[in-house]
Write an enzyme that holds these catalytic residues in place. Structure first.
Site, PDB file in Angstrom:
ATOM      1  N   GLY A  92       0.827  -1.191   0.000  1.00  0.00           N
ATOM      2  CA  GLY A  92       0.000   0.000   0.000  1.00  0.00           C
ATOM      3  C   GLY A  92       0.868   1.248   0.000  1.00  0.00           C
ATOM      4  O   GLY A  92       2.039   1.222   0.377  1.00  0.00           O
ATOM      5  N   CYS A  93       0.275   2.372  -0.436  1.00  0.00           N
ATOM      6  CA  CYS A  93       1.053   3.612  -0.526  1.00  0.00           C
ATOM      7  C   CYS A  93       1.403   4.168   0.854  1.00  0.00           C
ATOM      8  O   CYS A  93       2.554   4.540   1.104  1.00  0.00           O
ATOM      9  CB  CYS A  93       0.307   4.636  -1.363  1.00  0.00           C
ATOM     10  SG  CYS A  93      -1.424   4.896  -0.905  1.00  0.00           S
ATOM     11  N   TYR A  94       0.425   4.213   1.754  1.00  0.00           N
ATOM     12  CA  TYR A  94       0.730   4.665   3.118  1.00  0.00           C
ATOM     13  C   TYR A  94       1.752   3.742   3.789  1.00  0.00           C
ATOM     14  O   TYR A  94       2.731   4.214   4.375  1.00  0.00           O
ATOM     15  CB  TYR A  94      -0.538   4.726   3.962  1.00  0.00           C
ATOM     16  CG  TYR A  94      -1.434   5.926   3.734  1.00  0.00           C
ATOM     17  CD1 TYR A  94      -0.940   7.228   3.868  1.00  0.00           C
ATOM     18  CD2 TYR A  94      -2.783   5.768   3.426  1.00  0.00           C
ATOM     19  CE1 TYR A  94      -1.764   8.325   3.673  1.00  0.00           C
ATOM     20  CE2 TYR A  94      -3.618   6.861   3.234  1.00  0.00           C
ATOM     21  CZ  TYR A  94      -3.107   8.137   3.361  1.00  0.00           C
ATOM     22  OH  TYR A  94      -3.927   9.222   3.176  1.00  0.00           O
ATOM     23  N   SER A 100       5.414   4.451   2.654  1.00  0.00           N
ATOM     24  CA  SER A 100       6.050   5.640   3.222  1.00  0.00           C
ATOM     25  C   SER A 100       6.397   5.441   4.695  1.00  0.00           C
ATOM     26  O   SER A 100       7.467   5.868   5.152  1.00  0.00           O
ATOM     27  CB  SER A 100       5.140   6.869   3.060  1.00  0.00           C
ATOM     28  OG  SER A 100       3.989   6.785   3.882  1.00  0.00           O
TER      29      SER A 100
END
EC number: 1.2.1.38
Length: 349
Positions: A160-162, A165
Site C-alpha cells: 500500500g502507498c501509506y 512511506s
C-alpha cells in the site's frame, strides 16, 4: 548479460483505466525491454487508450485498445501481468491467471495477498478469501526490506502507498532496536486525491476537495494492520489525511528513542547506503520533490527535549506507492537492473 536490443517482456495490465494504470503505462514508456500487449477495462472496452488518456497521443500506445478480460488470452500471451484491481476483486483474477499459467509473473496492486495469513486478511477486509493456496507463492513487494524473497516468487503483493512511506521511514530504527515500545508510534500521513482512485463520488468532487483538508478513518484504517505486521509491532497510531493535491504522500512519524539525533542519522545513512530509490535529506522534503518518480525522500531528526525521534518520509503515492514500485518489482523478478525505466526525476512544477 541481459539482451537490451529490444523489448523481450510482454506485459498486460488488468484494470488499466485508473490512475495507477495510467501511471504504469506512462512509466513503462521509459522501459527499453517491455512491450505492453494488452490493457483491460470493462468501463472503456473497445475504446483506444489514447481516447481515454489523450496525453498518450503519438506514443507507442496509439493502436492499443482497452479490451475485455479473457484469462486464457492474458495468461498465455504475457510474461508479466500487472493486476490493478481493488482489494476483494483481485484475488479471484490472480488465482485464475495462476491456474492457466503457473509460471506467469503477477504483480498485484491490491491488498489481497499482503498479509502473512489469510485469517488476518479476512479479519481486516471482511471477506472470505478463496485463493488461500497462493499465499505461500507470494512475496511482499517492498524491495528495500524484502528483495531476496521477491527474487524467489512469481506473485508479488505490491504494498500500500501509506505503508510504503511509513515502513521505509521506520524500518532502520525498528531493526536496530532504537524504538522504545513503552511509547506509541505515531504516524501522521497526508495523501493526494489520486489515492482514492479514479471514480465518481461526491466526496471527491472539486468543490468538496478544493480549499479543504481533512483527516479520515480516525478509529482505524485498513493499512494500519499491514504496517504493524511488516514492522512487527503490536500496534501503531496511524492517521491518514486528504490534501487538495493530485499526487504525493507525506508521513510524519514520531517514536520514543534514547539515541541522539546524530546516531539516528548515522544508522539511517548506513542502512540505506546502497538503496538508489531512498534519498536521505538534510532538510524536510516536499511532495513535489518526488512527484512522478520512484524515490522515497527521508529526513531524520530528534526532539531532544521530549526524547522523540522524528522521521519525515515522502513518496509519490502512485509512483513509489504503486506503479513505480510495481515496475521495480518487475525488474527484480525478471532479472533486469532494478532501476531500469525508473530513473526519472521529479516533475517539481
Amino acid at each position: 548479460m541481459q539482451d537490451t536490443s529490444g523489448p523481450n517482456v510482454k506485459v498486460s495490465i488488468i484494470g488499466g483505466s485508473g490512475y495507477t494504470g495510467a501511471e504504469l503505462l506512462r512509466l513503462l514508456l521509459f522501459h527499453p525491454l517491455v512491450e505492453v500487449v494488452s490493457v483491460t477495462s470493462r468501463q472503456f472496452e473497445g475504446q483506444k487508450v489514447t481516447e481515454v488518456f489523450p496525453h498518450f497521443s503519438k506514443s507507442p500506445y496509439e493502436d492499443l485498445i482497452f479490451e475485455n478480460y479473457y484469462p486464457d488470452k492474458v495468461a498465455q500471451n504475457s510474461d508479466v501481468v500487472f493486476c490493478c484491481l481493488p482489494h476483494k476483486a483481485a484475488f479471484p483474477i490472480v488465482k485464475e491467471l495462476n491456474e492457466v499459467n503457473p509460471k506467469l509473473k503477477i504483480i498485484d496492486f491490491s491488498a489481497d495477498f499482503r498479509f502473512k495469513s489469510v485469517t488476518k486478511y479476512e479479519e481486516v477486509y471482511g471477506v472470505k478469501h478463496t485463493a488461500k493456496e497462493l499465499f505461500e507463492k507470494v512475496a511482499y513487494g517492498l524491495p528495500e526490506i524484502n528483495r531476496e524473497e521477491i527474487k524467489k516468487k512469481n506473485i508479488i503483493a505490491n504494498p500500500g502507498c501509506y505503508p510504503t512511506s511509513i515502513i521505509l521511514g521506520l524500518y532502520p530504527a525498528k531493526v536496530n532496536n532504537l524504538i522504545d515500545p513503552s511509547f506509541p508510534i505515531i504516524a501522521d500521513s497526508k495523501s493526494g486525491v489520486t489515492g482514492a482512485g479514479r471514480k465518481s463520488s461526491l466526496a471527491f468532487t472539486y468543490c468538496e476537495i478544493n480549499e479543504s483538508f481533512k483527516a479520515y478513518s480516525i478509529e482505524g484504517h485498513r493499512h494500519a494492520p499491514e504496517i504493524a505486521e511488516k514492522l512487527d509491532l503490536t500496534s501503531i497510531r496511524f492517521t491518514p489525511h486528504l490534501v487538495p493535491m493530485n499526487r504525493g504522500i507525506l508521513s510524519t512519524i514520531y517514536f520514543k528513542t534514547n539515541v541522539t539525533k546524530e546516531e539516528l542519522r548515522r544508522i539511517y545513512k548506513e542502512f540505506y547506503k546502497n538503496e538508489y530509490f531512498i534519498r536521505l535529506k538534510n532538510n524536510p522534503p516536499k511532495t513535489s520533490d518526488v512527484a512522478g518518480t520512484n524515490f522515497c525522500d527521508i529526513y531524520v531528526t530528534k526532539d531532544e527535549e521530549n526524547n522523540l525521534g522524528i522521521v519525515i518520509s515522502v513518496i509519490d503515492n502512485i509512483g513509489k506507492g504503486a506503479s513505480g514500485q510495481a515496475i521495480q518489482n518487475m525488474n527484480i523478478i525478471c532479472g533486469f537492473p532494478e532501476g531500469m525505466g525508473l530513473t526519472v526525476f521529479s516533475q517539481w512544477i
